[in-house]
Design a protein around this motif. Structure first.
Motif, short mmCIF file in Angstrom:
data_model
loop_
_atom_site.label_atom_id
_atom_site.label_comp_id
_atom_site.label_asym_id
_atom_site.label_seq_id
_atom_site.Cartn_x
_atom_site.Cartn_y
_atom_site.Cartn_z
N CYS A 1 126.33 49.40 29.37
CA CYS A 1 125.45 49.48 30.53
C CYS A 1 126.24 49.98 31.72
CB CYS A 1 124.83 48.11 30.85
SG CYS A 1 126.01 46.93 31.55
N MET B 1 125.88 49.40 35.87
CA MET B 1 125.18 48.57 36.84
C MET B 1 125.69 48.85 38.26
SD MET B 1 123.21 46.41 34.98
CE MET B 1 122.89 45.11 36.18
N CYS C 1 125.97 42.86 31.93
CA CYS C 1 124.77 43.67 31.74
C CYS C 1 123.55 42.78 31.88
CB CYS C 1 124.78 44.34 30.37
SG CYS C 1 126.12 45.53 30.12
N ASP D 1 119.64 42.81 31.63
CA ASP D 1 118.44 43.55 31.23
C ASP D 1 117.32 43.37 32.24
OD1 ASP D 1 119.68 44.44 28.94
OD2 ASP D 1 118.96 42.79 27.69
N SER E 1 117.14 44.38 35.23
CA SER E 1 117.53 44.33 36.63
C SER E 1 117.32 45.67 37.31
CB SER E 1 119.01 43.92 36.75
OG SER E 1 119.48 44.08 38.06
N MET F 1 120.33 48.02 37.26
CA MET F 1 120.77 48.72 36.05
C MET F 1 120.47 50.21 36.17
SD MET F 1 119.86 47.97 32.05
CE MET F 1 120.98 46.57 31.96
N ALA G 1 121.46 51.91 30.18
CA ALA G 1 121.82 50.92 29.16
C ALA G 1 121.50 51.51 27.80
CB ALA G 1 121.08 49.61 29.36
#
Length: 306
Positions: free
Chosen positions: A88, A90, A99, A101, A103, A106, A109
């Motif tokens: 990922c 970020m 990481c 998920d 968000s 992000m 990913a």
């Protein structure tokens, strides 16, 4: 003592010679293979400009990237190793890197499942029963081969879904370790920016490879993505963190020490030590026989007058 030490040295010499021969002939084929048990987490950081869809402008932020790569030992074989890699990128808000998920921070990913040859490190799409949704890969993926050469290798680019050229560029010292630096350049390759949204992708990578093991000790990337009309969507720069480089170097030093012990020092000690032990044993045995024969030829003195 000679009767005991001579045979012992001859036996030791023979053992060392066999060990040296194994180190020269057998060990390289065993140790110069990707291990079946690998778990690595790689951390990168940098900067990225990501498009703000409400304004159409790029918004700059510090970023981090995490790549978690592990072998699937149950699926792997003696010749081919299976991998599962999740990664990922970020936006860095100053918290512990992870990481998350779903968000808004992000940027990208992905989860990647593939297999590679344990010796050449090249992708292998045929030998293992990978999941049906696994994308076929080409070229090198997460490492270079043992005894990496100064030449061009095919290298997997997951964004374009094909192998591109990793070109040897130079040799560079990385904190005391010699590395081969390979460059990867992709220029305006057509990709999908999002589902149903075509665009282009440009990247320039430098990959620092320790040639004896083929391990990647550092990597930098300068990547841009554009819509078809030329609007920039992503402008990203990433590299291994300083702590990650130090950790990679430490791990690699241990791997090289083991390789040298089995493929370099074992043959040297075996052949040299074995030869010396055989010579010493032979001389002791020969000296013992001469000494024994000399005593057998001695005669008792004859008394005078007889």
């Amino acid at each position: 003592m000679r009767k005991i030490l001579g045979p012992v040295l001859l036996g030791l010499g023979g053992f060392l010679l066999i060990a040296g021969l194994l180190g020269l002939v057998w060990a390289p084929g065993v140790v110069k293979k990707t291990p079946l048990q690998v778990e690595t987490v790689t951390y990168l950081d940098g900067e990225a400009g990501k498009i703000d869809t409400s304004t159409g402008d790029l918004v700059e932020n510090p970023i981090y990237a995490i790549s978690d790569t592990r072998t699937d030992t149950e699926l792997s074989t003696d010749d081919t190793v299976a991998w599962v890699s999740s990664s990922c990128v970020m936006i860095d808000r100053g918290e512990e890197p992870e990481c998350v998920d779903g968000s808004e921070d992000m940027i990208t990913a992905s989860v990647d499942v593939f297999a590679s040859d344990r010796v050449t490190a090249l992708a292998d799409n045929e030998s293992l029963d990978l999941p049906a949704d696994a994308v076929p890969h080409e070229g090198l993926i997460n490492k270079f081969p043992f005894d990496t050469e100064k030449k061009t290798y095919p290298y997997w680019d997951g964004t374009t879904g094909q192998a591109v050229e990793a070109v040897y560029d130079r040799t560079e010292d990385l904190q005391g370790t010699e590395t081969y630096v390979f460059t990867v350049n992709v220029d305006e390759a057509p990709i999908d920016i999002a589902e149903g949204t075509p665009g282009t992708y440009t990247t320039a990578k430098e990959i620092y490879v320790e040639p004896q093991t083929g391990a990647i000790l550092n990597q930098t990337e300068d990547q841009q993505r554009y819509l078809e009309n030329g609007t920039p969507v992503l402008d990203l720069q990433l590299a291994f963190t300083e702590d990650q480089i130090t950790q990679s170097l430490d791990d690699n030093a241990g791997d090289r020490l083991l390789l040298d012990a089995l493929t370099v020092w074992l043959p040297i000690v075996g052949f040299v030590g074995g030869a010396l032990a055989l010579v010493a044993g032979f001389l002791l045995m020969r000296g013992g026989k001469r000494s024994g024969n000399g005593h057998a030829r001695q005669r008792k003195p004859v008394p005078a007058g007889r």
